[in-house]
Design a protein around this motif. Structure first.
Motif, mmCIF file in Angstrom:
data_model
loop_
_atom_site.group_PDB
_atom_site.id
_atom_site.type_symbol
_atom_site.label_atom_id
_atom_site.label_comp_id
_atom_site.label_asym_id
_atom_site.label_seq_id
_atom_site.Cartn_x
_atom_site.Cartn_y
_atom_site.Cartn_z
ATOM 1 N N ILE A 128 -15.250 -73.570 22.021
ATOM 2 C CA ILE A 128 -14.875 -72.650 20.934
ATOM 3 C C ILE A 128 -14.505 -71.283 21.516
ATOM 4 C CG2 ILE A 128 -15.718 -71.344 18.943
ATOM 5 C CD1 ILE A 128 -17.361 -73.890 18.212
ATOM 6 N N THR A 129 -15.321 -70.801 22.436
ATOM 7 C CA THR A 129 -15.056 -69.509 23.066
ATOM 8 C C THR A 129 -13.750 -69.551 23.848
ATOM 9 O OG1 THR A 129 -17.430 -69.089 23.220
ATOM 10 C CG2 THR A 129 -15.991 -67.749 24.621
ATOM 11 N N ALA A 130 -13.549 -70.610 24.610
ATOM 12 C CA ALA A 130 -12.295 -70.745 25.385
ATOM 13 C C ALA A 130 -11.093 -70.837 24.447
ATOM 14 C CB ALA A 130 -12.373 -71.975 26.287
ATOM 15 N N GLY A 131 -11.235 -71.621 23.373
ATOM 16 C CA GLY A 131 -10.152 -71.735 22.406
ATOM 17 C C GLY A 131 -9.813 -70.408 21.751
ATOM 18 N N THR A 132 -10.842 -69.642 21.450
ATOM 19 C CA THR A 132 -10.623 -68.315 20.860
ATOM 20 C C THR A 132 -9.840 -67.435 21.829
ATOM 21 O OG1 THR A 132 -12.629 -68.471 19.533
ATOM 22 C CG2 THR A 132 -11.771 -66.262 19.944
ATOM 23 N N LEU A 133 -10.254 -67.436 23.083
ATOM 24 C CA LEU A 133 -9.563 -66.621 24.095
ATOM 25 C C LEU A 133 -8.102 -67.058 24.251
ATOM 26 C CD1 LEU A 133 -12.367 -66.266 26.784
ATOM 27 C CD2 LEU A 133 -11.531 -64.512 25.195
#
Length: 137
Positions: A128-133
C-alpha cells in the motif's frame, strides 16, 4: 456481509472524493466541510430514528461516550485536512495519500488494540505504501 458493506463504503468514499473536489471549487474548505458535516449529521440521525435506535442513548457508557467524542474530533480534523488538500491538490494524488490511513490503522491497531500484525499484514502495508508513492511521485 462485512465485505459487501466495506466494498460499498469504498465506492461511496470514492464518490465522496470526486464530488468533494468539484464541490469545493471556489468555496472555503472549512465552510465546505461544515456543509458536508451537516448533511452527514442529518443523514445519521435520520437512520437512528428510522431504525428506532434512539432508545439506546441512555445505555451508552461513559467510556464509550469519551471514545465516540474523540473519534468525532479525529473525524472532524481528518475532514478539514482532506477538504483543504482536495482544494489545493489533485484528487488523484490526495486520495492515495489519504488512504495511507489503512497502513497507519494497522500499526495503531497493533500497538493499542494488540491486534495481530502478521507477515501478510506487513506485506500488505508495504505494498500500500509503495503503491501510494508510485501514484504520488
Amino acid at each position: 456481509m462485512w465485505f459487501v458493506l466495506a466494498l460499498l463504503s469504498a465506492v461511496f468514499a470514492a464518490l465522496t472524493s470526486i464530488l468533494a473536489k468539484v464541490g469545493v471549487e471556489g468555496v472555503n474548505s472549512n465552510l465546505a466541510t461544515a456543509i458536508r458535516t451537516v448533511v452527514v449529521v442529518v443523514m445519521a440521525w435520520g437512520m437512528v430514528f428510522l431504525t428506532q435506535a434512539q432508545s439506546g442513548l441512555g445505555e451508552i457508557s461513559r467510556r464509550s461516550w469519551l471514545f465516540l467524542i474523540l473519534s468525532g474530533l479525529a473525524t472532524g480534523a481528518s475532514w478539514l485536512c482532506y477538504y483543504r488538500a482536495l482544494q489545493v491538490g489533485e484528487a488523484s494524488k490526495v486520495v492515495p495519500v489519504d488512504k495511507l490511513s489503512v497502513v497507519i490503522t494497522l500499526v495503531l491497531a497493533w500497538v493499542f488494540l494488540k491486534e495481530e500484525f502478521s507477515a501478510r499484514s506487513l506485506l500488505g502495508a508495504v505494498l500500500i505504501t509503495a503503491g501510494t508513492l508510485v501514484m504520488v511521485l
